[in-house]
Design a protein around this motif. Structure first.
Motif, PDB file in Angstrom:
ATOM      1  N   VAL A  25       0.825  -1.209   0.000  1.00  0.00           N
ATOM      2  CA  VAL A  25       0.000   0.000   0.000  1.00  0.00           C
ATOM      3  C   VAL A  25       0.861   1.261   0.000  1.00  0.00           C
ATOM      4  N   ALA A  26       1.940   1.262   0.749  1.00  0.00           N
ATOM      5  CA  ALA A  26       2.717   2.484   0.967  1.00  0.00           C
ATOM      6  C   ALA A  26       3.754   2.780  -0.107  1.00  0.00           C
ATOM      7  N   THR A  27       4.205   1.778  -0.842  1.00  0.00           N
ATOM      8  CA  THR A  27       5.327   2.016  -1.742  1.00  0.00           C
ATOM      9  C   THR A  27       4.909   2.554  -3.104  1.00  0.00           C
ATOM     10  N   ASP A  28       5.822   3.307  -3.690  1.00  0.00           N
ATOM     11  CA  ASP A  28       5.689   3.771  -5.065  1.00  0.00           C
ATOM     12  C   ASP A  28       6.649   3.012  -5.978  1.00  0.00           C
ATOM     13  N   GLU A  29       7.452   2.150  -5.407  1.00  0.00           N
ATOM     14  CA  GLU A  29       8.464   1.416  -6.155  1.00  0.00           C
ATOM     15  C   GLU A  29       7.984   0.001  -6.487  1.00  0.00           C
ATOM     16  N   PRO A  30       7.928  -0.365  -7.757  1.00  0.00           N
ATOM     17  CA  PRO A  30       7.539  -1.732  -8.132  1.00  0.00           C
ATOM     18  C   PRO A  30       8.418  -2.795  -7.465  1.00  0.00           C
ATOM     19  N   PHE A  31       9.686  -2.487  -7.245  1.00  0.00           N
ATOM     20  CA  PHE A  31      10.588  -3.452  -6.606  1.00  0.00           C
ATOM     21  C   PHE A  31      10.034  -3.910  -5.262  1.00  0.00           C
ATOM     22  N   TYR A  32       9.581  -2.982  -4.434  1.00  0.00           N
ATOM     23  CA  TYR A  32       9.114  -3.354  -3.101  1.00  0.00           C
ATOM     24  C   TYR A  32       7.768  -4.082  -3.145  1.00  0.00           C
ATOM     25  N   ARG A  33       6.918  -3.761  -4.115  1.00  0.00           N
ATOM     26  CA  ARG A  33       5.672  -4.537  -4.264  1.00  0.00           C
ATOM     27  C   ARG A  33       5.988  -5.976  -4.654  1.00  0.00           C
ATOM     28  N   GLU A  34       6.895  -6.145  -5.604  1.00  0.00           N
ATOM     29  CA  GLU A  34       7.284  -7.494  -6.040  1.00  0.00           C
ATOM     30  C   GLU A  34       7.988  -8.252  -4.913  1.00  0.00           C
ATOM     31  N   LEU A  35       8.817  -7.556  -4.153  1.00  0.00           N
ATOM     32  CA  LEU A  35       9.509  -8.184  -3.032  1.00  0.00           C
ATOM     33  C   LEU A  35       8.508  -8.643  -1.971  1.00  0.00           C
ATOM     34  N   ALA A  36       7.500  -7.837  -1.710  1.00  0.00           N
ATOM     35  CA  ALA A  36       6.456  -8.240  -0.746  1.00  0.00           C
ATOM     36  C   ALA A  36       5.744  -9.499  -1.235  1.00  0.00           C
ATOM     37  N   ASP A  37       5.427  -9.541  -2.527  1.00  0.00           N
ATOM     38  CA  ASP A  37       4.760 -10.732  -3.067  1.00  0.00           C
ATOM     39  C   ASP A  37       5.640 -11.967  -2.965  1.00  0.00           C
ATOM     40  N   ALA A  38       6.921 -11.837  -3.302  1.00  0.00           N
ATOM     41  CA  ALA A  38       7.845 -12.975  -3.229  1.00  0.00           C
ATOM     42  C   ALA A  38       8.023 -13.450  -1.798  1.00  0.00           C
ATOM     43  N   THR A  39       8.105 -12.529  -0.873  1.00  0.00           N
ATOM     44  CA  THR A  39       8.261 -12.899   0.548  1.00  0.00           C
ATOM     45  C   THR A  39       7.013 -13.618   1.048  1.00  0.00           C
ATOM     46  N   GLU A  40       5.869 -13.144   0.630  1.00  0.00           N
ATOM     47  CA  GLU A  40       4.625 -13.814   1.024  1.00  0.00           C
ATOM     48  C   GLU A  40       4.580 -15.253   0.502  1.00  0.00           C
TER      49      GLU A  40
END
Length: 180
Positions: A160-175
């Motif tokens: 929700v908070a990020t503007d960077e695609p990297f951190y959205r993808e990292l959150a998905d991979a970690t999940e």
């Protein structure tokens, strides 16, 4: 190759995956940018071909460090030891519980790692250690007692908070790594 060798090879690959995820949650540096741009992290951050190091560092600080009240503190105790209204304090009872896990398996904290023992990266590294050295049941118990208790809320706050695609993808991979 024997079945035992296959299992060892798969365990080593999974352990390495946890280590890579852990590295990605730390402060970005040139090596991380190089790994992203070379395609070495395509399994974790697919489709991200270029990144700007300064922009990533700024976003990392904004999300996880502050200067004041970051939207996504990367510490278990902040989520698990919280009241119903928001975040709890760092170094709470859940931090002490995760440290007991580390000690039970003969691990201490790296004196060069300046962060707290319940940081997302530290817990992912420990999960990788368990994959490499212990039974799958031990890993599942650790994941159930610690990461799975707070990663959902943390990872959603990152998305929700990020503007960077990297951190959205990292959150998905970690999940995927913690819950599948």
């Amino acid at each position: 190759m024997s079945d035992a060798a296959d299992v060892r090879g798969e365990s080593a690959q999974i352990a390495q995956g946890y280590a890579v995820l852990a590295r990605c949650w730390r402060q970005p540096d040139e090596a991380l940018v190089d790994a992203i741009e070379s395609g070495a992290l395509d399994a974790i951050v697919p489709g991200i071909e270029t990144v700007d190091l300064q922009r990533m560092r700024t976003e990392h600080a904004r999300l996880f460090v502050g200067p004041k009240d970051p939207p996504c503190p990367p510490y278990e105790s902040v989520y698990r030891d919280a009241d119903e209204e928001g975040f709890g304090d760092v170094l709470g009872s859940s931090t002490r519980a995760v440290v007991r896990w580390y000690r039970e398996y003969g691990l201490g904290l790296d004196p060069d790692w300046p962060d707290l023992p319940d940081h997302v990266a530290t817990e992912l590294e420990f999960a990788g250690h368990l994959v490499a050295t212990e039974s799958p049941a031990t890993l599942e118990q650790f994941l159930d007692e610690h990461p799975r208790q707070w990663f959902g809320r943390f990872l959603e706050s990152v998305r929700v908070a990020t503007d960077e695609p990297f951190y959205r993808e990292l959150a998905d991979a970690t999940e995927r790594a913690a819950f599948e």
